[in-house]
Motif scaffolding. Sequence first.
Motif, short mmCIF file in Angstrom:
data_model
loop_
_atom_site.label_atom_id
_atom_site.label_comp_id
_atom_site.label_asym_id
_atom_site.label_seq_id
_atom_site.Cartn_x
_atom_site.Cartn_y
_atom_site.Cartn_z
N LEU A 59 0.83 -1.21 0.00
CA LEU A 59 0.00 0.00 0.00
C LEU A 59 0.86 1.26 0.00
CD1 LEU A 59 -2.85 -0.95 2.52
CD2 LEU A 59 -3.04 -0.72 0.04
N ALA A 60 1.94 1.25 0.78
CA ALA A 60 2.83 2.41 0.80
C ALA A 60 3.52 2.58 -0.55
CB ALA A 60 3.87 2.24 1.91
N ALA A 61 3.98 1.48 -1.14
CA ALA A 61 4.65 1.56 -2.45
C ALA A 61 3.72 2.09 -3.52
CB ALA A 61 5.18 0.18 -2.84
N LYS A 62 2.43 1.84 -3.38
CA LYS A 62 1.45 2.30 -4.36
C LYS A 62 0.86 3.66 -4.02
CE LYS A 62 1.79 -0.97 -7.31
NZ LYS A 62 2.29 -0.67 -8.67
N GLY A 63 1.37 4.30 -2.95
CA GLY A 63 1.00 5.67 -2.68
C GLY A 63 -0.24 5.89 -1.83
N PHE A 64 -0.74 4.84 -1.18
CA PHE A 64 -1.93 5.01 -0.35
C PHE A 64 -1.64 5.78 0.93
CE2 PHE A 64 -3.30 1.63 -3.14
CZ PHE A 64 -4.65 1.87 -3.30
#
Length: 216
Positions: A59-64
């Motif tokens: 989720l962090a890698a995808k910008g959430f």
Amino acid sequence: MTLMSGDEKHGPAATSTLDALWVLYDRVLQVSPELREAPGRDRFLLSKGHGPMAYYAVLAAKGFFPEEWLSGFGAYESPLGHHPDRVLVPGVEIGSGSLGHGLPLGVGTALGLRAQGRGEARVWVLIGDAELDEGSNHEAIAYAGAAGLGALHTVVIDNVSATHGWRGGIASRFEAAGWSATTVDGHDHEALHAAFTAPHPGRPHAVVARVAPKNA
């Protein structure tokens, strides 16, 4: 994932889900930080909610949410708890950790989307093989097959930790209830993608992702 510590006993439980989660969020799910409130988005439900470090990392890698949150994992003031909380973590659809409720929630979500006429939205639920010992999952499997919930997809992370098995393997349990089902290497991204995107008109779809026991 190396930014998160304090739950090492569940580290392998997270590692076992990482490849499946990455392929889903990188190549399959129609969801993004911009679409996370869109009515027609895909829904991903992490039923295997213990050891959510891989989920948070993706989720962090995808910008959430900002990567800076990861280093506070498990701290009192951190939104990133040892079980995901949908109220605190952007992109998380359900609070989870109590095994056996994610797939029933997925059935309800698929039924709700069907009632709203949102045929474009798909529902994905990730569960563990031992979680299938919970009777609530078998009720959900039976109902979803009978109801022809084609929007419902289940990823079973199979590290051979289940107390009970099934003749013919886990996929046969879903097939007996009317699901489309396949078994793949849970670390092979191309095999996972092919299984995730296989057509299954009019039937729910299960992908059993086999991983090494040490990566439980």
